[in-house]
Design a protein around this motif. Structure first.
Motif, PDB file in Angstrom:
ATOM      1  N   GLU A   1      -3.078  -6.495   5.978  1.00 57.28           N
ATOM      2  CA  GLU A   1      -1.680  -6.502   6.422  1.00 57.28           C
ATOM      3  C   GLU A   1      -0.767  -6.765   5.228  1.00 57.28           C
ATOM      4  O   GLU A   1      -0.265  -7.877   5.034  1.00 57.28           O
ATOM      5  CB  GLU A   1      -1.474  -7.562   7.502  1.00 57.28           C
TER       6      GLU A   1
ATOM      7  N   LEU B   1      -5.916   1.413  -0.962  1.00 55.68           N
ATOM      8  CA  LEU B   1      -4.964   0.845  -1.900  1.00 55.68           C
ATOM      9  C   LEU B   1      -5.140   1.546  -3.241  1.00 55.68           C
ATOM     10  O   LEU B   1      -6.260   1.899  -3.622  1.00 55.68           O
ATOM     11  CB  LEU B   1      -5.192  -0.654  -2.063  1.00 55.68           C
TER      12      LEU B   1
ATOM     13  N   ASP C   1     -10.940   1.192  -1.334  1.00 62.45           N
ATOM     14  CA  ASP C   1     -10.999   1.329   0.118  1.00 62.45           C
ATOM     15  C   ASP C   1     -11.592   0.043   0.699  1.00 62.45           C
ATOM     16  O   ASP C   1     -12.771  -0.253   0.488  1.00 62.45           O
ATOM     17  CB  ASP C   1     -11.858   2.539   0.500  1.00 62.45           C
TER      18      ASP C   1
ATOM     19  N   PRO D   1      -7.300  -3.048   8.741  1.00 60.01           N
ATOM     20  CA  PRO D   1      -6.839  -2.953   7.350  1.00 60.01           C
ATOM     21  C   PRO D   1      -6.072  -4.208   6.934  1.00 60.01           C
ATOM     22  O   PRO D   1      -5.680  -5.026   7.778  1.00 60.01           O
ATOM     23  CB  PRO D   1      -5.931  -1.730   7.368  1.00 60.01           C
TER      24      PRO D   1
ATOM     25  N   GLN E   1      -0.266   0.396  -0.872  1.00 62.58           N
ATOM     26  CA  GLN E   1      -1.036   0.772   0.311  1.00 62.58           C
ATOM     27  C   GLN E   1      -0.662   2.192   0.743  1.00 62.58           C
ATOM     28  O   GLN E   1       0.518   2.544   0.842  1.00 62.58           O
ATOM     29  CB  GLN E   1      -0.764  -0.200   1.456  1.00 62.58           C
ATOM     30  N   SER E   2      -1.685   3.012   0.967  1.00 61.12           N
ATOM     31  CA  SER E   2      -1.443   4.387   1.390  1.00 61.12           C
ATOM     32  C   SER E   2      -0.747   4.417   2.744  1.00 61.12           C
ATOM     33  O   SER E   2      -1.093   3.665   3.663  1.00 61.12           O
ATOM     34  CB  SER E   2      -2.771   5.140   1.484  1.00 61.12           C
ATOM     35  N   VAL E   3       0.256   5.283   2.866  1.00 58.99           N
ATOM     36  CA  VAL E   3       0.964   5.429   4.134  1.00 58.99           C
ATOM     37  C   VAL E   3       0.056   6.051   5.185  1.00 58.99           C
ATOM     38  O   VAL E   3       0.102   5.701   6.366  1.00 58.99           O
ATOM     39  CB  VAL E   3       2.227   6.291   3.930  1.00 58.99           C
ATOM     40  N   GLU E   4      -0.821   6.964   4.763  1.00 56.17           N
ATOM     41  CA  GLU E   4      -1.655   7.707   5.701  1.00 56.17           C
ATOM     42  C   GLU E   4      -2.946   6.982   6.052  1.00 56.17           C
ATOM     43  O   GLU E   4      -3.560   7.269   7.078  1.00 56.17           O
ATOM     44  CB  GLU E   4      -1.979   9.089   5.119  1.00 56.17           C
ATOM     45  N   ASN E   5      -3.400   6.080   5.186  1.00 49.22           N
ATOM     46  CA  ASN E   5      -4.646   5.351   5.440  1.00 49.22           C
ATOM     47  C   ASN E   5      -4.467   3.919   4.959  1.00 49.22           C
ATOM     48  O   ASN E   5      -4.509   3.651   3.765  1.00 49.22           O
ATOM     49  CB  ASN E   5      -5.824   6.017   4.719  1.00 49.22           C
ATOM     50  N   LYS E   6      -4.241   2.996   5.884  1.00 51.34           N
ATOM     51  CA  LYS E   6      -3.939   1.607   5.530  1.00 51.34           C
ATOM     52  C   LYS E   6      -5.114   0.900   4.856  1.00 51.34           C
ATOM     53  O   LYS E   6      -4.932  -0.167   4.263  1.00 51.34           O
ATOM     54  CB  LYS E   6      -3.522   0.828   6.782  1.00 51.34           C
TER      55      LYS E   6
END
Length: 479
Positions: A350, A402, A467, A348, A394-399
């Motif tokens: 950074e 966005l 994504d 993902p 950025q999603s905490v659960e899925n890097k």
């Protein structure tokens, strides 16, 4: 002497005091001593809240016109056009063209605007114009409607399950449906703002093509139409297939782009969908047309749960039991399908990583990496400014995921690319644009084409999601 002035009045302006004419000014003598005459172009203007309208008319006076005053307290309108002050000499004939815009917060349905004309002798004439908020400036729109090309599968009983829904912001009048080759024609009288249609139309049980036209007209005679070619065939090898994670056909049409989601055709009649399930229990089906679940929708056959059926009313959703990435493959001829979870092997973005403003001059300093939307029509940011873009979270659960939430106004045109914020307004990599279809069906890293402008259909809150693993994005209303 004939004059014309175009004036625009902002509703929040303070009232302009009326300048009273002086009849004893030696420079201006009475000619006929008669009152001015005023002829308004319309005594009733139909508009709507938040829209600009124009009061027009002709004013004449042989002694010379001093001023024109327009007043309505409810509109906070008190405007004086002082012609003597503007022109510095007598004006005997004047074309009034006064523009006024009500705020979107304006309340009330009708307003009487008084128009008072004063001549250089102090004599006056009055007229008025009724302004009502019942105007209509928008054509009807389809909430759901068949695609431009629709395939109906040849079966023992071949039928087109025709469904559509149309709406108008004020009032629909009628909707016409026609298929000339079948001598099918129907006119439906509307009652209110919406009309929905759902009818099974019998088609000849043979290969063929038919032209469908749907025309909707509102009470102000604004209209919209949609044409489709209905092809009857054996199961086609569809060049495109889409994943739908919604159940309501209206949600297939209310998005700006991205719903349903384009998947991959891997071989004749064979497709592969990769998808991120944001919650356990997500339900998905597959459609070859983007705007409806009719006439073909692939889902689990309840009579044979290991295979898919193409019948919209029969097919059941494929349930994704857990949160995470899934890969689903299926063949539309055999109905065979597989469903498996997987873990992406790419990395993902950074977000927050320090990057150089200028790789060639590292002394210029660093900034944290932020990915954003850079374009036009986006709220609260610069126009095509990498230095002032709309930052994605950025999603905490899925890097890989966005997103950004925003409030948009109907009629706004939006276009953008996805890329890093850069304090100097540069355009560094990585960036993502779109496929060249003009439909924004997938993203291209460090390539692709600029997106086609999209027009916001209604006021409200919208969600953009991107994504970086799937290279898919979507933009849709959330209220």
């Amino acid at each position: 002497m004939r004059k014309q002035l175009h004036a625009t009045f902002l509703w929040a302006l303070l009232a302009t005091p009326l300048l009273v004419a002086c009849s004893n000014d030696d420079d201006f003598k009475d000619v006929d001593g008669q009152n001015p005459t005023v002829s308004l172009k319309a005594d009733h203007i139909q508009t709507e809240v938040g829209r600009e309208f124009t009061i027009q008319g002709t004013v004449d006076d042989k002694d010379g016109i001093r001023s024109i005053r327009l007043v309505n307290a409810d509109l906070y309108l008190d405007k004086t056009i002082d012609l003597l002050e503007i022109y510095g000499e007598p004006v005997y004939s004047y074309e009034l063209s006064y523009k006024f815009k009500t705020p979107k917060t304006q309340t009330g349905d009708n307003f009487q605007i008084q128009v008072t004309v004063t001549d250089l002798g102090g004599r006056t004439a009055q007229s008025s114009v009724l302004v009502t908020m019942d105007g209509d400036f928008t054509a009807p729109s389809f909430v759901s409607v068949p695609d431009a090309a629709v395939t109906v599968l040849l079966k023992e009983k071949t039928r087109l399950n025709l469904r559509f829904s149309v709406q108008d912001d004020k009032a629909l009048d009628f909707v016409e449906v026609s298929i000339p080759e079948l001598e099918f024609s129907e006119k439906l009288t509307a009652d209110g703002k919406t009309l929905s249609y759902n009818k099974a139309i019998e088609l000849p049980a043979e290969l063929g093509a038919y032209n469908l036209t749907i025309r909707a007209v509102d009470k102000f005679k604004w209209e919209v139409s949609k044409s489709s070619v209905i092809t009857v065939s054996e199961m086609p090898d569809f060049p495109k297939m889409y994943l739908a994670d919604v159940k309501d056909a209206a949600l297939l049409n209310s998005d700006l782009f991205g719903i349903p989601m384009l998947i991959e055709r891997t071989a004749p009649y064979t497709y592969k969908a990769r998808y991120y399930s944001e919650a356990a229990g997500t339900e998905v089906r597959f459609v070859p047309q983007k705007t409806d679940f009719e006439p073909i929708c692939f889902g689990i056959n309840p009579n044979e749960p290991t295979r898919l059926t193409d019948e919209p009313d029969l097919s059941e959703s494929i349930v994704l039991d857990e949160k995470g990435y899934y890969e689903i493959t299926f063949n539309v001829q055999t109905g065979e399908f597989t469903k498996n979870r997987y873990t992406p092997t790419d990395a993902p973005i950074e977000i927050g990583k320090m990057i150089y403003l200028n790789d060639g001059d590292q002394a210029a300093g660093q900034i944290p990496l932020q990915i954003a939307l850079v374009g036009a029509g986006l709220p609260g940011v610069g126009n095509w400014s990498p230095a002032n873009p709309l930052i994605l979270t950025q999603s905490v659960e899925n890097k890989f995921l966005l997103y950004a939430e925003m409030t948009l106004e109907a009629g706004t045109q939006i276009e953008f690319t996805i890329g890093p914020k850069h304090d100097w307004g540069w355009w560094p990599e990585p960036f993502w644009r779109f496929d060249n279809s003009g439909e924004m069906e997938y993203n291209v890293k460090n390539g692709g084409d600029n997106m086609k402008k999209v027009t916001v259909k209604k006021d409200g809150k919208y969600m953009f999601k991107f994504d970086t693993h799937l290279l898919r994005s979507s933009f849709y209303p959330i209220n």
